[in-house]
Design a protein around this motif. Sequence first.
Motif, PDB file in Angstrom:
ATOM      1  N   GLN A  84      13.712  33.116 -25.010  1.00 23.92           N
ATOM      2  CA  GLN A  84      14.538  32.331 -25.201  1.00 23.92           C
ATOM      3  C   GLN A  84      16.177  33.066 -25.640  1.00 23.92           C
ATOM      4  O   GLN A  84      16.245  34.222 -26.295  1.00 23.92           O
ATOM      5  N   GLN A  85      17.194  32.476 -24.862  1.00 26.35           N
ATOM      6  CA  GLN A  85      18.177  33.516 -25.757  1.00 26.35           C
ATOM      7  C   GLN A  85      19.314  32.028 -25.951  1.00 26.35           C
ATOM      8  O   GLN A  85      19.326  31.429 -25.328  1.00 26.35           O
ATOM      9  N   LYS A  86      20.377  32.807 -27.209  1.00 27.55           N
ATOM     10  CA  LYS A  86      21.407  31.783 -27.942  1.00 27.55           C
ATOM     11  C   LYS A  86      22.269  31.708 -26.831  1.00 27.55           C
ATOM     12  O   LYS A  86      23.233  32.943 -26.811  1.00 27.55           O
ATOM     13  N   GLN A  87      22.749  30.028 -26.138  1.00 26.72           N
ATOM     14  CA  GLN A  87      23.861  30.445 -25.255  1.00 26.72           C
ATOM     15  C   GLN A  87      24.770  29.660 -25.449  1.00 26.72           C
ATOM     16  O   GLN A  87      24.121  28.334 -25.217  1.00 26.72           O
ATOM     17  N   ALA A 119      21.623  36.464 -29.423  1.00 26.68           N
ATOM     18  CA  ALA A 119      20.314  36.509 -30.457  1.00 26.68           C
ATOM     19  C   ALA A 119      19.496  35.908 -29.593  1.00 26.68           C
ATOM     20  O   ALA A 119      19.584  35.272 -28.531  1.00 26.68           O
ATOM     21  N   LEU A 120      18.151  36.485 -29.978  1.00 28.28           N
ATOM     22  CA  LEU A 120      16.895  36.464 -28.625  1.00 28.28           C
ATOM     23  C   LEU A 120      15.942  35.702 -29.755  1.00 28.28           C
ATOM     24  O   LEU A 120      15.737  35.907 -31.311  1.00 28.28           O
ATOM     25  N   ARG A 121      15.192  34.880 -29.336  1.00 25.00           N
ATOM     26  CA  ARG A 121      13.562  34.333 -29.952  1.00 25.00           C
ATOM     27  C   ARG A 121      12.643  34.383 -29.044  1.00 25.00           C
ATOM     28  O   ARG A 121      13.449  33.804 -28.120  1.00 25.00           O
ATOM     29  N   ILE A 122      11.576  33.917 -29.539  1.00 24.16           N
ATOM     30  CA  ILE A 122       9.710  34.049 -28.553  1.00 24.16           C
ATOM     31  C   ILE A 122       9.781  32.637 -29.070  1.00 24.16           C
ATOM     32  O   ILE A 122       9.538  32.167 -29.886  1.00 24.16           O
ATOM     33  N   VAL A 123       8.964  32.463 -27.813  1.00 25.42           N
ATOM     34  CA  VAL A 123       8.856  30.124 -28.560  1.00 25.42           C
ATOM     35  C   VAL A 123       7.579  30.924 -27.442  1.00 25.42           C
ATOM     36  O   VAL A 123       7.470  31.173 -26.410  1.00 25.42           O
ATOM     37  N   GLY A 124       6.371  29.241 -27.856  1.00 28.93           N
ATOM     38  CA  GLY A 124       5.367  29.717 -27.173  1.00 28.93           C
ATOM     39  C   GLY A 124       3.857  28.572 -28.139  1.00 28.93           C
ATOM     40  O   GLY A 124       3.944  29.071 -29.380  1.00 28.93           O
ATOM     41  N   GLY A 125       3.355  28.157 -27.547  1.00 32.02           N
ATOM     42  CA  GLY A 125       2.411  27.608 -28.306  1.00 32.02           C
ATOM     43  C   GLY A 125       2.467  27.188 -29.403  1.00 32.02           C
ATOM     44  O   GLY A 125       1.845  26.684 -30.441  1.00 32.02           O
ATOM     45  N   GLY A 126       3.786  25.897 -29.601  1.00 29.04           N
ATOM     46  CA  GLY A 126       4.046  25.124 -30.686  1.00 29.04           C
ATOM     47  C   GLY A 126       4.583  26.126 -31.537  1.00 29.04           C
ATOM     48  O   GLY A 126       4.681  25.665 -32.349  1.00 29.04           O
ATOM     49  N   ALA A 127       4.896  27.955 -31.322  1.00 31.72           N
ATOM     50  CA  ALA A 127       5.295  28.248 -33.088  1.00 31.72           C
ATOM     51  C   ALA A 127       6.810  28.874 -31.962  1.00 31.72           C
ATOM     52  O   ALA A 127       6.917  28.833 -30.973  1.00 31.72           O
ATOM     53  N   ILE A 128       8.053  29.156 -32.746  1.00 32.19           N
ATOM     54  CA  ILE A 128       8.884  30.057 -32.789  1.00 32.19           C
ATOM     55  C   ILE A 128       9.177  30.907 -33.339  1.00 32.19           C
ATOM     56  O   ILE A 128       9.038  30.904 -34.936  1.00 32.19           O
ATOM     57  N   SER A 129       9.397  31.927 -32.885  1.00 27.69           N
ATOM     58  CA  SER A 129       9.792  33.616 -33.946  1.00 27.69           C
ATOM     59  C   SER A 129      11.224  33.402 -34.645  1.00 27.69           C
ATOM     60  O   SER A 129      11.801  32.241 -33.621  1.00 27.69           O
ATOM     61  N   PRO A 130      10.962  33.858 -35.256  1.00 24.21           N
ATOM     62  CA  PRO A 130      12.340  34.556 -36.240  1.00 24.21           C
ATOM     63  C   PRO A 130      13.548  35.246 -35.047  1.00 24.21           C
ATOM     64  O   PRO A 130      13.142  35.081 -34.191  1.00 24.21           O
ATOM     65  N   VAL A 131      14.904  34.811 -35.126  1.00 19.89           N
ATOM     66  CA  VAL A 131      16.194  35.587 -34.468  1.00 19.89           C
ATOM     67  C   VAL A 131      16.174  36.965 -34.413  1.00 19.89           C
ATOM     68  O   VAL A 131      16.020  37.504 -35.849  1.00 19.89           O
TER      69      VAL A 131
END
Length: 137
Positions: A84-87, A119-131
């Motif tokens: 995911q990317q913050k826009q 700013a990028l992050r990874i999401v999946g399985g109910g979790a969100i990574s740090p930016v």
Amino acid sequence: MNRWKLTYVSVAGIAAVAVLTGPTATGAAAVSPHAPHAPGAAATAAPRPTLTAKATVSSVRAWQQFRMYGVSHHMRTGTRVTLQQKQGKRWVSLPASVNTTRSATYNMRVKLGLKGRNALRIVGGGAISPVVNVTVR
């Protein structure tokens, strides 16, 4: 003699209330010697899933390929993770996703075209990574 009748009625009333309300949590544990665990153990929940995220670079040219990688914890093998990317103020899912491996890792190729700090992050399985921040020049 009335005193004994009153006591009998009180004990009968308490017994009736106990039968109607059923065993309480402490009563059930005391009654059943084969309880699988302690009464407080049911309150512990499974650990929450987590993701880590790192980029192979901190700065790239527009549309130059780089990789995002990391580790998943407390997730099933093969869980789909998405970039995911913050826009503006929203997080937008990009068309970059992979499944986690048997060793609970992921590694994806990424190309970005929006110049500036992303700013990028990874999401999946109910979790969100740090930016993770990557600058596109």
